[in-house]
Design an enzyme around this catalytic site. Structure first.
Site, PDB file in Angstrom:
ATOM      1  N   ASP A   1     -21.543  10.565  -4.464  1.00 24.72           N
ATOM      2  CA  ASP A   1     -22.446  11.613  -4.971  1.00 24.72           C
ATOM      3  C   ASP A   1     -23.893  11.397  -4.505  1.00 24.72           C
ATOM      4  O   ASP A   1     -24.804  12.057  -4.995  1.00 24.72           O
ATOM      5  CB  ASP A   1     -22.390  11.681  -6.501  1.00 24.72           C
ATOM      6  CG  ASP A   1     -22.813  10.378  -7.182  1.00 24.72           C
ATOM      7  OD1 ASP A   1     -23.233   9.432  -6.466  1.00 24.72           O
ATOM      8  OD2 ASP A   1     -22.746  10.313  -8.422  1.00 24.72           O
TER       9      ASP A   1
ATOM     10  N   ASP B   1     -28.888  -3.431  -9.290  1.00 24.55           N
ATOM     11  CA  ASP B   1     -28.482  -2.870 -10.580  1.00 24.55           C
ATOM     12  C   ASP B   1     -27.549  -3.824 -11.315  1.00 24.55           C
ATOM     13  O   ASP B   1     -27.121  -4.843 -10.752  1.00 24.55           O
ATOM     14  CB  ASP B   1     -27.808  -1.500 -10.380  1.00 24.55           C
ATOM     15  CG  ASP B   1     -26.803  -1.485  -9.238  1.00 24.55           C
ATOM     16  OD1 ASP B   1     -26.384  -2.564  -8.802  1.00 24.55           O
ATOM     17  OD2 ASP B   1     -26.432  -0.385  -8.801  1.00 24.55           O
TER      18      ASP B   1
ATOM     19  N   HIS C   1     -25.658   8.590  -4.780  1.00 28.66           N
ATOM     20  CA  HIS C   1     -26.493   7.652  -5.530  1.00 28.66           C
ATOM     21  C   HIS C   1     -26.774   6.390  -4.721  1.00 28.66           C
ATOM     22  O   HIS C   1     -25.959   5.972  -3.897  1.00 28.66           O
ATOM     23  CB  HIS C   1     -25.924   7.319  -6.924  1.00 28.66           C
ATOM     24  CG  HIS C   1     -24.713   6.441  -6.970  1.00 28.66           C
ATOM     25  ND1 HIS C   1     -23.600   6.755  -7.696  1.00 28.66           N
ATOM     26  CD2 HIS C   1     -24.456   5.233  -6.427  1.00 28.66           C
ATOM     27  CE1 HIS C   1     -22.712   5.794  -7.605  1.00 28.66           C
ATOM     28  NE2 HIS C   1     -23.203   4.850  -6.830  1.00 28.66           N
TER      29      HIS C   1
ATOM     30  N   GLU D   1     -28.220   8.180 -10.342  1.00 31.32           N
ATOM     31  CA  GLU D   1     -27.284   9.294 -10.240  1.00 31.32           C
ATOM     32  C   GLU D   1     -28.034  10.604  -9.970  1.00 31.32           C
ATOM     33  O   GLU D   1     -29.249  10.689 -10.183  1.00 31.32           O
ATOM     34  CB  GLU D   1     -26.496   9.411 -11.553  1.00 31.32           C
ATOM     35  CG  GLU D   1     -25.622   8.195 -11.873  1.00 31.32           C
ATOM     36  CD  GLU D   1     -24.345   8.115 -11.026  1.00 31.32           C
ATOM     37  OE1 GLU D   1     -24.349   8.574  -9.871  1.00 31.32           O
ATOM     38  OE2 GLU D   1     -23.351   7.568 -11.533  1.00 31.32           O
TER      39      GLU D   1
HETATM   40  C1  GLP Z   1     -21.756   1.320  -6.928  1.00 27.61           C
HETATM   41  C2  GLP Z   1     -23.104   0.584  -6.769  1.00 27.61           C
HETATM   42  C3  GLP Z   1     -23.857   1.053  -5.565  1.00 27.61           C
HETATM   43  C4  GLP Z   1     -22.903   1.192  -4.399  1.00 27.61           C
HETATM   44  C5  GLP Z   1     -21.904   2.281  -4.666  1.00 27.61           C
HETATM   45  C6  GLP Z   1     -20.872   2.440  -3.571  1.00 27.61           C
HETATM   46  O1  GLP Z   1     -21.698   2.216  -7.958  1.00 27.61           O
HETATM   47  N1  GLP Z   1     -23.955   0.618  -7.908  1.00 27.61           N
HETATM   48  O2  GLP Z   1     -24.905   0.139  -5.277  1.00 27.61           O
HETATM   49  O3  GLP Z   1     -23.615   1.507  -3.233  1.00 27.61           O
HETATM   50  O4  GLP Z   1     -21.291   2.139  -5.897  1.00 27.61           O
HETATM   51  O5  GLP Z   1     -19.808   1.546  -3.706  1.00 27.61           O
HETATM   52  P1  GLP Z   1     -18.830   1.196  -2.546  1.00 27.61           P
HETATM   53  O6  GLP Z   1     -19.627   0.449  -1.536  1.00 27.61           O
HETATM   54  O7  GLP Z   1     -17.763   0.311  -3.149  1.00 27.61           O
HETATM   55  O8  GLP Z   1     -18.300   2.462  -2.005  1.00 27.61           O
END
Ligand code: GLP
Length: 261
Positions: free
Chosen positions: A134, A65, A136, A141
């Site tokens: 959440d 992304d 995702h 989302e």
């Molecule tokens: C972000 C990314 C995701 C990631 C998630 C968790 O929003 N777009 O790909 O898995 O958040 O982040 P973290 O690993 O810092 O908890």
């Protein structure tokens, strides 16, 4: 789904590296995630590269992304994050021209999403994933279509709050939209390796592994993936019900991949 429960995030990162490294050959298409979760895994990959055991020099990497409208030189632009983690002979050998990310700077982000979907077809060989609190994956989302290709999404208030730590702890600085591989894009990966650490991920992990497949918990689509591995530390696994069964099956099916290092 295959569930690996490791004592610590460090064990999880080492295990993921052990799963990934032997598979990477010339031409391999590696799907890469951002966020803090895969940082330990990337450190393992860099260490393996430094020891001559692993290289992405003849491979391509594909981001999940990218934020819409983020400045090209912003340090939190995912292309820049992934450059710092992976690109160059002192990192993993990945060449910058072989790092593919959706174009978050495009005037038309919907066209950028269609272009990325066309580029990434027929899917990566292996997709590394984190998970949002959440549920995702990428930036898909809750309540987005389970069948989405790469698309433009509007981030939830929770995701904006979670990601504010990367933007001077100011939610106002967090981009409000992103271009993300869709759930159908992620499902085309040959293998999906999802990492989840910490008690703040426990609900999402439980819903992903043991809940009903639902757009409300997007990662639950992985129940339909033929080769998905969920690697959770003890805290992230703390709300799973069948932990004894997962430990038994992992040891039986992956005797060469210990859960503790
Ligand atoms: C972000 C990314 C995701 C990631 C998630 C968790 O929003 N777009 O790909 O898995 O958040 O982040 P973290 O690993 O810092 O908890």
């Amino acid at each position: 789904m295959h569930i690996a429960i490791t004592p610590t995030p460090e064990d999880a990162s080492k295990l993921a590296a052990k799963i990934i490294i032997p598979q990477v050959k010339s031409g391999f298409r590696l799907g890469v995630a951002t966020g803090s979760t895969p940082e330990g895994l990337y450190a393992e990959l860099r260490a393996a590269h430094a020891q001559g055991q692993f290289s992405l020099e003849e491979c391509t990497a594909w981001a999940l992304d990218e934020y819409v409208g983020i400045a090209p030189d912003h340090p939190e632009r995912y292309r820049n994050v992934l450059r710092r983690e992976l690109v160059g002979s002192e990192k993993t050998g990945l060449k910058d021209e072989n790092l593919h990310t959706p174009d978050g700077t495009a005037a038309d982000p919907h066209q950028a999403a269609r272009d990325y979907e066309a580029e990434i077809a027929p899917g990566v060989d292996l997709q590394i994933l984190g998970i949002g609190a959440d549920g995702h994956i990428g930036f898909n989302e809750p309540t987005g279509s389970l069948a989405n290709p790469t698309n433009v999404v509007t981030l939830t208030a929770q995701t904006i709050a979670d990601n504010a730590r990367f933007f001077d702890n100011d939610e106002a600085n967090v981009p409000k939209q992103a271009v993300t591989q869709g759930l159908s894009t992620i499902m085309k990966s040959g293998q999906a390796v999802l990492l989840a650490f910490g008690s703040q991920k426990a609900d999402a992990v439980a819903a992903t592994v043991e809940g009903a497949v639902s757009a409300f918990w997007p990662a639950s689509i992985l129940q339909y993936h033929l080769n998905a591995i969920i690697i959770a530390d003890e805290a992230a696994a703390s709300k799973l019900q069948l932990t004894d069964y997962y430990r038994q099956t992992w040891q039986a099916e992956y005797p060469d991949l210990p859960l503790s290092y």
